[in-house]
Design a protein around this motif. Structure first.
Motif, short mmCIF file in Angstrom:
data_model
loop_
_atom_site.label_atom_id
_atom_site.label_comp_id
_atom_site.label_asym_id
_atom_site.label_seq_id
_atom_site.Cartn_x
_atom_site.Cartn_y
_atom_site.Cartn_z
N LEU A 58 0.83 -1.21 0.00
CA LEU A 58 0.00 0.00 0.00
C LEU A 58 0.87 1.26 0.00
O LEU A 58 0.53 2.25 -0.65
CB LEU A 58 -0.94 0.00 1.21
CG LEU A 58 -2.12 -0.98 1.14
CD1 LEU A 58 -2.82 -1.07 2.48
CD2 LEU A 58 -3.10 -0.56 0.04
N GLU A 59 1.98 1.21 0.73
CA GLU A 59 2.91 2.35 0.73
C GLU A 59 3.50 2.56 -0.66
O GLU A 59 3.68 3.69 -1.11
CB GLU A 59 4.03 2.12 1.75
CG GLU A 59 3.61 2.35 3.19
CD GLU A 59 3.11 3.77 3.42
OE1 GLU A 59 3.76 4.72 2.93
OE2 GLU A 59 2.07 3.93 4.06
N ARG A 60 3.81 1.45 -1.34
CA ARG A 60 4.32 1.56 -2.71
C ARG A 60 3.29 2.25 -3.61
O ARG A 60 3.63 3.09 -4.44
CB ARG A 60 4.64 0.19 -3.28
CG ARG A 60 5.81 -0.53 -2.65
CD ARG A 60 6.12 -1.78 -3.42
NE ARG A 60 7.11 -2.62 -2.76
CZ ARG A 60 7.63 -3.72 -3.29
NH1 ARG A 60 7.26 -4.10 -4.51
NH2 ARG A 60 8.52 -4.44 -2.64
N THR A 61 2.03 1.85 -3.44
CA THR A 61 0.96 2.42 -4.26
C THR A 61 0.84 3.92 -4.02
O THR A 61 0.69 4.71 -4.97
CB THR A 61 -0.38 1.73 -3.94
OG1 THR A 61 -0.23 0.32 -4.15
CG2 THR A 61 -1.49 2.24 -4.83
N LYS A 62 0.92 4.34 -2.76
CA LYS A 62 0.83 5.76 -2.42
C LYS A 62 2.02 6.54 -2.99
O LYS A 62 1.85 7.64 -3.53
CB LYS A 62 0.77 5.94 -0.90
CG LYS A 62 -0.52 5.43 -0.27
CD LYS A 62 -0.46 5.55 1.24
CE LYS A 62 -1.70 4.97 1.90
NZ LYS A 62 -1.62 4.99 3.38
N ARG A 63 3.22 5.95 -2.87
CA ARG A 63 4.42 6.62 -3.38
C ARG A 63 4.34 6.72 -4.91
O ARG A 63 4.71 7.75 -5.49
CB ARG A 63 5.67 5.85 -2.95
CG ARG A 63 6.96 6.57 -3.25
CD ARG A 63 8.15 5.93 -2.55
NE ARG A 63 8.36 4.56 -2.96
CZ ARG A 63 8.24 3.52 -2.16
NH1 ARG A 63 7.90 3.68 -0.89
NH2 ARG A 63 8.46 2.29 -2.60
N HIS A 64 3.86 5.67 -5.54
CA HIS A 64 3.73 5.66 -6.99
C HIS A 64 2.76 6.74 -7.47
O HIS A 64 2.98 7.37 -8.51
CB HIS A 64 3.25 4.27 -7.44
CG HIS A 64 3.14 4.10 -8.91
ND1 HIS A 64 2.01 4.42 -9.63
CD2 HIS A 64 4.04 3.65 -9.83
CE1 HIS A 64 2.21 4.17 -10.91
NE2 HIS A 64 3.43 3.70 -11.06
N ARG A 123 13.78 1.60 -6.87
CA ARG A 123 13.39 1.55 -8.28
C ARG A 123 12.48 0.34 -8.52
O ARG A 123 11.44 0.44 -9.17
CB ARG A 123 14.64 1.45 -9.15
CG ARG A 123 14.41 1.68 -10.62
CD ARG A 123 15.69 1.43 -11.41
NE ARG A 123 16.87 1.99 -10.76
CZ ARG A 123 18.12 1.68 -11.10
NH1 ARG A 123 18.34 0.81 -12.06
NH2 ARG A 123 19.12 2.24 -10.47
N LEU A 124 12.86 -0.81 -7.96
CA LEU A 124 12.03 -2.01 -8.07
C LEU A 124 10.66 -1.78 -7.45
O LEU A 124 9.63 -2.16 -8.02
CB LEU A 124 12.71 -3.19 -7.40
CG LEU A 124 13.94 -3.79 -8.08
CD1 LEU A 124 14.54 -4.88 -7.20
CD2 LEU A 124 13.59 -4.35 -9.45
N ALA A 125 10.65 -1.17 -6.27
CA ALA A 125 9.39 -0.92 -5.57
C ALA A 125 8.48 -0.02 -6.39
O ALA A 125 7.27 -0.27 -6.51
CB ALA A 125 9.66 -0.32 -4.19
N ASP A 126 9.05 1.03 -6.97
CA ASP A 126 8.23 1.95 -7.77
C ASP A 126 7.71 1.28 -9.04
O ASP A 126 6.55 1.46 -9.41
CB ASP A 126 9.05 3.20 -8.14
CG ASP A 126 9.34 4.08 -6.94
OD1 ASP A 126 8.56 4.03 -5.97
OD2 ASP A 126 10.35 4.82 -6.97
N LEU A 127 8.56 0.50 -9.69
CA LEU A 127 8.14 -0.18 -10.92
C LEU A 127 7.10 -1.26 -10.66
O LEU A 127 6.29 -1.56 -11.53
CB LEU A 127 9.36 -0.82 -11.60
CG LEU A 127 10.35 0.14 -12.27
CD1 LEU A 127 11.63 -0.61 -12.67
CD2 LEU A 127 9.73 0.78 -13.50
N SER A 128 7.10 -1.82 -9.45
CA SER A 128 6.23 -2.96 -9.16
C SER A 128 4.75 -2.62 -9.25
O SER A 128 3.93 -3.51 -9.46
CB SER A 128 6.55 -3.53 -7.77
OG SER A 128 6.14 -2.63 -6.75
N VAL A 129 4.39 -1.36 -9.11
CA VAL A 129 2.97 -0.99 -9.11
C VAL A 129 2.35 -1.17 -10.50
O VAL A 129 1.22 -1.66 -10.61
CB VAL A 129 2.79 0.46 -8.61
CG1 VAL A 129 1.31 0.85 -8.63
CG2 VAL A 129 3.35 0.61 -7.20
N GLU A 130 3.06 -0.80 -11.54
CA GLU A 130 2.51 -0.92 -12.89
C GLU A 130 3.22 -1.94 -13.76
O GLU A 130 2.73 -2.30 -14.83
CB GLU A 130 2.56 0.45 -13.61
CG GLU A 130 1.54 1.44 -13.10
CD GLU A 130 1.45 2.68 -13.98
OE1 GLU A 130 2.24 2.79 -14.95
OE2 GLU A 130 0.60 3.53 -13.68
#
Length: 201
Positions: A58-64, A123-130
């Motif tokens: 969920l934190e990744r989604t918010k950051r994204h 970078r992996l965390a940010d890319l993981s959302v989409e």
């Protein structure tokens, strides 16, 4: 109202609240699974706790959502496709250099799409959302690229790295960069090529 009726109402209300909470959690879990795919299970395994894993996702989604992502222009897509084709051509004569260039090209593409490129794990965390579907390709390619810099990667490893990089590259680009497959490297001048022609035997 009797004490028994009051207790029954309280119990019913608690059951309703519990059902709502369970429903909300189930819906959130289903949504996270759909968004992150295999990355969901990976984060659960890494944290060892489903609740903590879902909090992280969920934190990744918010950051994204705070990122200013942008689509590529037709000119940029054409430029990146041409650059990727050049990487594949270079692979024939110098696989190690081609993989290193592919890593740099993917990083440039990530940056142009609007993703931060400083820390690899972030970078992996940010890319993981989409781009969760191709994230394992990126991990595998990055690992082989690192081993290549240490001189611990064989030619077949490097070919696989290029295949992995291409999967993420195409996902970020929105199209297959080139129509043909990854070429095989030319054998070195001193390599012996086995005779597979059985007509002379």
């Amino acid at each position: 109202m009797s004490g028994t009726a009051t207790i029954i109402l309280i119990v019913v209300a608690l059951l309703v609240v519990a059902a709502i909470v369970f429903g909300v959690q189930a819906a959130r879990r289903r949504r996270l699974r759909q968004t992150f795919g295999p990355e969901y299970d990976r984060v659960v395994a890494d944290t060892g706790n489903r609740t903590e894993a879902e909090k992280e996702l969920l934190e990744r989604t918010k950051r994204h959502a705070r990122l200013e992502l942008k689509p590529l222009s037709a000119e940029s897509r054409a430029r990146y496709s041409a650059a990727w084709e050049e990487v594949q051509i270079r692979f024939v004569d110098n696989p190690g250099e081609a993989v290193s260039t592919a890593d740099e090209l993917v990083t440039r593409l990530i940056a142009e799409r609007g993703y931060p490129t400083g820390d690899y794990d972030e970078r992996l965390a940010d890319l993981s959302v989409e781009h969760a579907a191709t994230l394992e390709h990126y991990r595998a390619a990055h690992d082989i690229s690192r081993r290549s810099r240490d001189g611990a990667a064989e030619t077949e490893d490097l070919r696989q790295a290029l295949v992995h990089y291409r999967a993420l590259f195409a996902d970020l680009l929105g199209e297959d960069p080139v129509a043909h497959t990854t070429p095989a490297p030319r054998p070195a001048a001193d390599d012996t090529v086995p005779n597979t022609d059985t007509t002379t035997r």
